[in-house]
Enzyme design. Structure first.
Site, short mmCIF file in Angstrom:
data_model
loop_
_atom_site.label_atom_id
_atom_site.label_comp_id
_atom_site.label_asym_id
_atom_site.label_seq_id
_atom_site.Cartn_x
_atom_site.Cartn_y
_atom_site.Cartn_z
N LEU A 28 -44.14 -86.63 55.68
CA LEU A 28 -44.63 -87.11 54.28
C LEU A 28 -46.28 -86.78 54.38
CD1 LEU A 28 -43.82 -90.50 52.63
CD2 LEU A 28 -46.12 -89.41 52.61
N HIS A 35 -51.40 -94.24 63.89
CA HIS A 35 -52.77 -93.55 63.50
C HIS A 35 -53.14 -94.46 62.20
CE1 HIS A 35 -55.72 -90.83 61.67
NE2 HIS A 35 -55.53 -90.01 62.77
#
Length: 339
Positions: free
Chosen positions: A127, A231
């Protein structure tokens, strides 16, 4: 909104390549390599034209398109069954408890064990939303359109589904987890290993990765600190997955230590709460805002639309949403509330 999700086509290659160059590394499913991306599109095209409903080793690539300009501004991928071409490796976080009667002490040690437990599951991944479009719920449109696609083609997907979140990457593009563990066995930095994996697959992991459990206490603090941590750019994605019913079950990525989220496919919220309705009228003012989808395989499209429910189970849809989906009275749409 003039954006819609649709199945990717060969002509989308350049758009995907330009977006891949913006990912910043650690994005295995979207490598900045035209040959690899072209192979993904070719594999997706074959999956979209397969006419049987058997669970197989399919890859579906979807893109976010501006319906007015034709410009592609985002993408995602669905893997129907991982671990079929080569093993699907994860590290499983476990605990070993030992007791010393002489010392009157109990010791608990966290361990990382190389695992293929998730082999055979479906995966949602790849994505990416162009930085210039990160507003207006487009990230949710990309993410949730995947689940409606799965619902429309349920027999082609497994009963368990996973999503790997990118782990922590430092300012230089390196991975503290890789540097503290796997990098010591491979003689290559994180960027090189990640790129090699994206292009050639991870069989080299099976060849070179130590098969014995790793005690996390033996890793440097920089590596231990990022185990199971997404992240910073992936925190919103993690929240979206949690809202869909995904959970962290102590599996992490072998490259960057990012968390792997899992769920039962039929329990994913967007799949569970979606419903099918026949369009009985076009043209509503106001109404309920939903994520709506129509079409199968190469004809699949999804967008935000407004609907009004009618007696008997039919719905009226706004004219703009109908145009973006390419639907008319008598067609059936799958829809789920926006949240």
């Amino acid at each position: 909104m003039s954006f819609r999700m649709r199945a990717a086509q060969e002509r989308d290659l350049q758009h995907l390549y330009e977006m891949a160059k913006l990912t910043g590394g650690g994005f295995t499913n979207l490598p900045p390599d035209k040959k690899s991306l072209a192979a993904k599109l070719e594999r997706s095209a074959k999956a979209l034209t397969r006419d049987d409903e058997a669970l197989s080793d399919d890859l579906f690539v979807l893109v976010l398109e501006n319906a007015e300009t034709g410009e592609v501004r985002g993408t995602c991928q669905l893997f129907s069954q991982v671990g079929q071409r080569w093993p699907f490796y994860s590290y499983r976080i476990g605990t070993l408890t030992q007791h010393s009667e002489e010392l009157k002490r109990t010791f608990r040690a966290d361990m990382l064990t190389l695992s293929t437990d998730l082999e055979g599951a479906s995966e949602v991944g790849g994505l990416f939303l162009h930085p210039g479009e990160r507003a207006g719920g487009l990230g949710l449109l990309i993410a949730r359109s995947r689940y409606l696609f799965i619902r429309e083609h349920r027999a082609r997907f497994a009963d368990r589904i996973l999503a790997e979140l990118r782990g922590v990457i430092d300012e230089a593009g390196g991975s503290p987890f890789w540097d503290g563990l796997a990098g010591r066995f491979f003689g290559m930095n994180f960027q090189d290993a990640d790129q090699f994996n994206a292009v050639h697959g991870n069989q080299f992991i099976a060849d070179l990765m130590p098969k014995h459990p790793i005690y996390t206490a033996m890793l440097p603090e920089s590596a231990r600190a990022v185990i199971g941590i997404p992240h910073p750019s992936g925190r919103a994605a993690m929240r979206m997955l949690e809202n869909e019913g995904f959970g962290f079950e102590n599996y992490i990525d072998i490259f960057d230590g990012g968390p792997t989220m899992t769920a039962r496919t039929d329990a994913v919220r967007s799949i569970q709460e979606a419903e099918d309705s026949e369009i009985v009228a076009i043209g509503v003012e106001g109404g309920e805002k939903v994520l709506a989808a129509h079409g199968r395989l190469a004809d699949y499209k999804a967008t935000y639309a407004f609907i009004e429910r009618h007696e008997g189970g039919g719905v009226a849809i706004d004219a703009h949403g109908a145009a973006v989906l390419g639907v008319d009275v008598g067609d059936t749409i799958a829809h789920v509330a926006r949240w």
